[in-house]
Design an enzyme around this catalytic site. Structure first.
Site, PDB file in Angstrom:
ATOM      1  CD  GLU A   3      -0.004  -6.549   5.591  1.00 31.81           C
ATOM      2  OE1 GLU A   3      -0.400  -6.182   4.254  1.00 31.81           O
ATOM      3  OE2 GLU A   3       0.870  -7.450   5.666  1.00 31.81           O
ATOM      4  CG  ASP A  30      -3.995  -8.711   1.630  1.00 36.67           C
ATOM      5  OD1 ASP A  30      -3.556  -9.343   3.126  1.00 36.67           O
ATOM      6  OD2 ASP A  30      -2.963  -6.828   2.104  1.00 36.67           O
ATOM      7  CG  ASP A  83      -6.835  -3.792   7.137  1.00 38.22           C
ATOM      8  OD1 ASP A  83      -5.951  -4.320   5.975  1.00 38.22           O
ATOM      9  OD2 ASP A  83      -7.089  -2.921   7.543  1.00 38.22           O
ATOM     10  N   GLY A 114       0.343  -5.059   0.228  1.00 35.02           N
ATOM     11  CA  GLY A 114      -0.756  -5.327  -0.466  1.00 35.02           C
ATOM     12  C   GLY A 114      -0.564  -6.419  -1.528  1.00 35.02           C
ATOM     13  CB  ILE A 127      -0.514  -0.313   1.310  1.00 29.03           C
ATOM     14  CG1 ILE A 127      -1.947   0.861   0.978  1.00 29.03           C
ATOM     15  CG2 ILE A 127      -0.257   0.976   2.499  1.00 29.03           C
ATOM     16  CD1 ILE A 127      -3.028   0.824   2.091  1.00 29.03           C
TER      17      ILE A 127
END
Length: 277
Positions: A150, A130, A158, A127, A71
């Site tokens: 993270e 993810d 998340d 991310g 991110i």
């Protein structure tokens, strides 16, 4: 061919005769860090590809030298400023909606009926993990670098890694990677079964991904999307429930022109030709 222009993505059909389309994370100067625009554009792009009858298989890759560095830190600062003032309850509710929206953008990979192959080189951090854990197939170069990053940013991951990674690499491996945030190579990713295959170079990766994608794209679209749907659905079902689900699904789709064509092609010793989905 999808013509809409995106700020963070690019859709490419490399061969006009092919039903394999390439979706690039396209912020190479920022190592494809995920900006707020990404979370709006990514599900839109996948929806467009899913509903394009010319598309059978999607290859997800990163433009430039990296797949995804995670991110965008500027986005984190923006989120902090937007949700750290005012009534705590309302700020928390607003932040929860924001997180759910970001999660939904990643889950769009699974919601897409067409299979998505992750082609990973360079960094795949935070991310990026993810994203790839939501993909159907994952290939990488041996020198790719992965990290469930993270906790180093004081965040509990998340956007799906903590939910999807354990079923891919096993709970013990997943919790170790998530709690340490350590970096690991493409070779270790293969040992962990995070990726199915690993390649010596980006060129070899690209060729292998193309070959696998083209082979998948030549198969019955109904069978391919059905297989993806059943596998994803069955993760959350008992064996008996999964069998019941696939029986119900096949009762609606099994007796298709694709089945007739597959049997006919096999009998005539030729390649089958399936209609667009």
């Amino acid at each position: 061919m999808e013509t809409e222009k995106y700020k963070t993505l690019e859709i490419v059909q490399k061969n006009p005769k092919s039903s394999v389309f390439y979706l690039y994370l396209n912020r190479p100067s920022q190592r494809n860090a995920l900006s707020p625009d990404f979370f709006t554009e990514f599900p839109k792009a996948l929806y467009a590809l899913d509903h394009n009858p010319q598309v059978n298989v999607i290859v997800l890759s990163g433009a430039g030298h990296h797949f995804c560095s995670g991110i965008d830190l500027a986005s984190l600062n923006s989120i902090f400023k937007d949700h750290s003032s005012g009534d705590r309850g309302r700020s928390g509710e607003k932040l929860r909606r924001h997180i759910l929206g970001m999660q939904d953008a990643i889950t769009a990979i699974e919601r897409c009926r067409k299979p998505v192959i992750a082609s990973i080189h360079g960094a795949c951090i935070g991310g990026g993990v993810d994203i790839i854990t939501a993909c159907d197939i994952r290939f990488c170069t041996k020198d790719a670098i992965f990290s469930v990053k993270e906790v180093d940013l004081a965040i509990t991951a998340d956007l799906g890694t903590l939910q999807r990674l354990p079923s891919i690499v096993g709970y013990g491996n997943a919790i170790e990677l998530a709690l340490t945030a350590r970096r690991f190579s493409g070779l270790e990713a293969k040992e962990l079964s995070l990726v199915s295959r690993v390649f010596d170079s980006k060129h070899e990766l690209d060729e292998a991904v193309r070959d696998v994608a083209e082979a998948m794209a030549s198969k019955s679209p109904l069978a391919v999307i059905g297989t993806k749907a059943v596998l994803i659905k069955s993760r959350d079902l008992t064996v008996d429930q999964g069998l019941d689900y696939v029986a119900t699904r096949n009762s609606a789709t099994l007796l298709s022109d694709d089945l007739k064509e597959a049997v006919s092609a096999h009998t005539q010793k030729r390649k089958p030709a399936f209609a667009k989905l």
